[in-house]
Scaffold this active site. Structure first.
Site, short mmCIF file in Angstrom:
data_model
loop_
_atom_site.label_atom_id
_atom_site.label_comp_id
_atom_site.label_asym_id
_atom_site.label_seq_id
_atom_site.Cartn_x
_atom_site.Cartn_y
_atom_site.Cartn_z
N MET A 262 25.18 0.94 -36.23
CA MET A 262 26.55 0.96 -36.72
C MET A 262 26.80 -0.16 -37.72
O MET A 262 27.83 -0.19 -38.38
CB MET A 262 27.52 0.85 -35.54
N CYS B 54 19.01 -2.89 -35.00
CA CYS B 54 19.90 -4.02 -35.29
C CYS B 54 19.12 -5.18 -35.91
O CYS B 54 18.04 -5.53 -35.44
CB CYS B 54 20.59 -4.47 -34.00
N ARG C 16 33.48 -3.17 -36.52
CA ARG C 16 32.62 -3.69 -35.46
C ARG C 16 31.99 -5.01 -35.87
O ARG C 16 31.73 -5.89 -35.04
CB ARG C 16 31.53 -2.68 -35.11
N GLY D 177 21.06 -2.94 -25.38
CA GLY D 177 20.05 -3.33 -26.35
C GLY D 177 18.71 -3.57 -25.69
O GLY D 177 18.63 -4.09 -24.58
#
Length: 531
Positions: free
Chosen positions: A431, A348, A446, A382
């Site tokens: 994602m 991320c 998302r 995370g």
């Protein structure tokens, strides 16, 4: 001079006092470390690597540590492990494995709604013991029909009934051995020509117990045992594979009423996701995850209200959030659990690109400390990269941990292995990566970027090394968690959180040098085999 005022007497008293202090004979016992509140009070964002837990007192074996922990208000896991709803992490294979080992898998939504619902169905049809609603076929079905069902549901043992439905007269059984050597040009052959007919089957009456059924299967050496009623109608099916796995996984997370494995699924907050939710509920999903990188929105609030009104008993995990203010919005809307984390995952880049997020250790503590007042569990999502980070997340108030990169590369994740620079790897992507968002609208929803003409990536694509089977990897994580709890002196995850909030669980900040010292160092080379 040897009186009370002499130097010799004074020196003797000092030595005696020093001996008492060193030996612990006196009342002097300084409290080491910091409470969690003290650790995180100065406004500096901390990650898991920035602190350690201080050891406690051990008077029990690691084996007795209770790893039960709540996922939502009403769902309790036997192990605090949740697989992430990512298209390179969780589909039915991973979800089945997670549930069998006490956790739960969340099926991703970067796919068509029908496909996602079918993945949920696969998990639900993986029954422990009696299969009350097996897939049945008609005698007029072709081999091509059976192969299509095999691809959809992942198995080839089908009861053949008069009308292709349950509670209809059983005519026979079709298994993989009946069609394994059928050539493509013979796919039009009817099932009735290949099946094992009823008179050649071993069947059990509807009054048989699971123990009785197991004995009959052992005696007949058959892989499937149909359970029939007085009129030879099919009422259930018992699978040898399921019985064996039931024995191997006594701590599986199952619905106590239906005996089905627990499974969750993710959706977005668009209007079309309401239809997706309907399909998932029909498929038997136990919990819905509202999947958003920033959950504090009117869209998520509206979706919670809609789902709670239509499906009052459905458990909803909302998020993601990293502040108490965000948590307040979703708790007041009716969320049953919160997913915590923004920009801390290994793939991320939200914090870099959007300049928004929070250090994960701080986020977990701040949200959990607020949410516990309302009985709402939080999921640390995370930054979970090893056993130590699992323990640290739980010690800061999380009730469970969501794992993406830690599980990526295992055999049960979607995708195929390939070789890169001589290393066997699997693809793994965020994602918010362009490749995920280009595949389906689920990735874009998302990150709320569907209407944008220009897509801004908040994740990357990459590859991870082969980790082998999750059936070997997750038990290692669970055992590590138990031993970590033993080291800090707690017998359960509930006690871990209780001790944290009352301040008896102690923490300590780590300097950069201490972090280096706490890892492998000073070696020319080494081999790290974890399990």
């Amino acid at each position: 001079m040897s009186g009370p005022n002499s130097p010799r007497f004074a020196r003797s008293m000092m030595e005696q006092k020093g001996s008492q202090l060193i030996a612990g004979m006196g009342s002097y016992a300084p409290q080491d470390g910091l409470s969690a509140a003290e650790l995180l009070k100065d406004g500096l964002g901390l990650t898991y690597n920035d602190f350690l837990l201080l050891p406690g007192y051990i008077d029990f074996e690691a084996a007795i540590v209770d790893t039960q922990s709540p996922l939502t208000r009403r769902i309790t896991l036997n192990a605090p492990f949740v697989s992430s709803p990512m298209d390179t992490v969780t589909e039915s294979g991973m979800a089945i494995a997670m549930a069998l080992m006490g956790g739960i898998g969340i099926i991703h939504h970067n796919c068509d709604a029908d496909y996602q619902a079918a993945q949920v169905t696969k998990v639900k049809r993986f029954k422990q013991g009696f299969i009350s609603d097996p897939i049945c076929i008609e005698p007029s079905a072709s081999v091509a029909d059976v192969i299509k069902l095999k691809k959809e549901f992942g198995f080839t043992g089908f009861p053949v009934t008069e009308n292709g439905k349950m509670h209809s007269k059983l005519l026979g059984m079709l298994t993989s051995r009946d069609i394994d050597f059928i050539q493509p040009d013979q796919y039009n052959i009817k099932v009735s020509e290949l099946m094992t007919k009823f008179e050649d089957l071993t069947v059990a009456p509807s009054t048989a117990s699971l123990k009785d059924a197991n004995k009959m299967m052992m005696k007949s050496r058959r892989g499937k045992l149909p359970i029939v009623g007085e009129k030879e109608e099919l009422v259930a099916l018992v699978s040898r594979t399921d019985l064996r796995k039931y024995k191997d996984f006594p701590n599986a997370c199952i619905n106590p009423e239906t005996k089905e494995l627990l499974v969750g699924a993710a959706i977005g907050t668009r209007d079309s996701d309401k239809d997706r939710a309907d399909l998932l509920v029909k498929a038997g999903v136990d919990v819905i995850v509202l999947d958003s990188s920033q959950g504090n929105s009117c869209y998520q609030v509206n979706m919670i209200h809609y789902l709670k009104e239509k499906y009052p008993e459905l458990q909803i995990i909302a998020g993601n959030v990293v502040t108490a203010t965000q948590a307040q919005t979703l708790i007041e809307a009716g969320a049953d659990a919160l997913r915590v984390g923004m920009g801390s995952g290994s793939i991320c880049i939200t914090q870099e690109v959007m300049a928004c997020g929070r250090a994960q250790g701080t986020a977990v503590y701040k949200v959990a400390e607020y949410a516990r007042r309302y009985g709402v569990p939080v999921i640390a999502d995370g930054g979970i990269k090893n056993v130590g980070t699992v323990i640290k997340a739980l010690s800061l108030g999380a009730s469970s941990v969501m794992m993406g990169s830690l599980l990526a590369g295992t055999q049960e994740t979607p995708g195929e292995y390939y070789y890169q620079d001589g290393v066997r790897v699997k693809s793994y992507r965020g994602m918010g990566s362009l490749s995920a968002m280009e595949k389906n609208r689920g990735g874009k929803s998302r990150y709320m970027s569907e209407a944008s003409k220009i897509t801004v990536a908040q994740g990357v694509s990459g590859a991870v090394k082969d980790k082998g089977s999750i059936y070997k990897f997750l038990p290692y994580i669970k055992q590590g968690l138990k031993q970590g709890c033993q080291d800090v002196g707690v017998r359960s995850l509930t006690q871990l959180r209780q001790d944290m909030y009352k301040g008896s669980l102690r923490f300590e900040r780590r300097s950069p040098s201490a972090q280096v010292e706490g890892g492998v160092h000073g070696l020319h080379s080494y081999d790290m085999r974890l399990f």
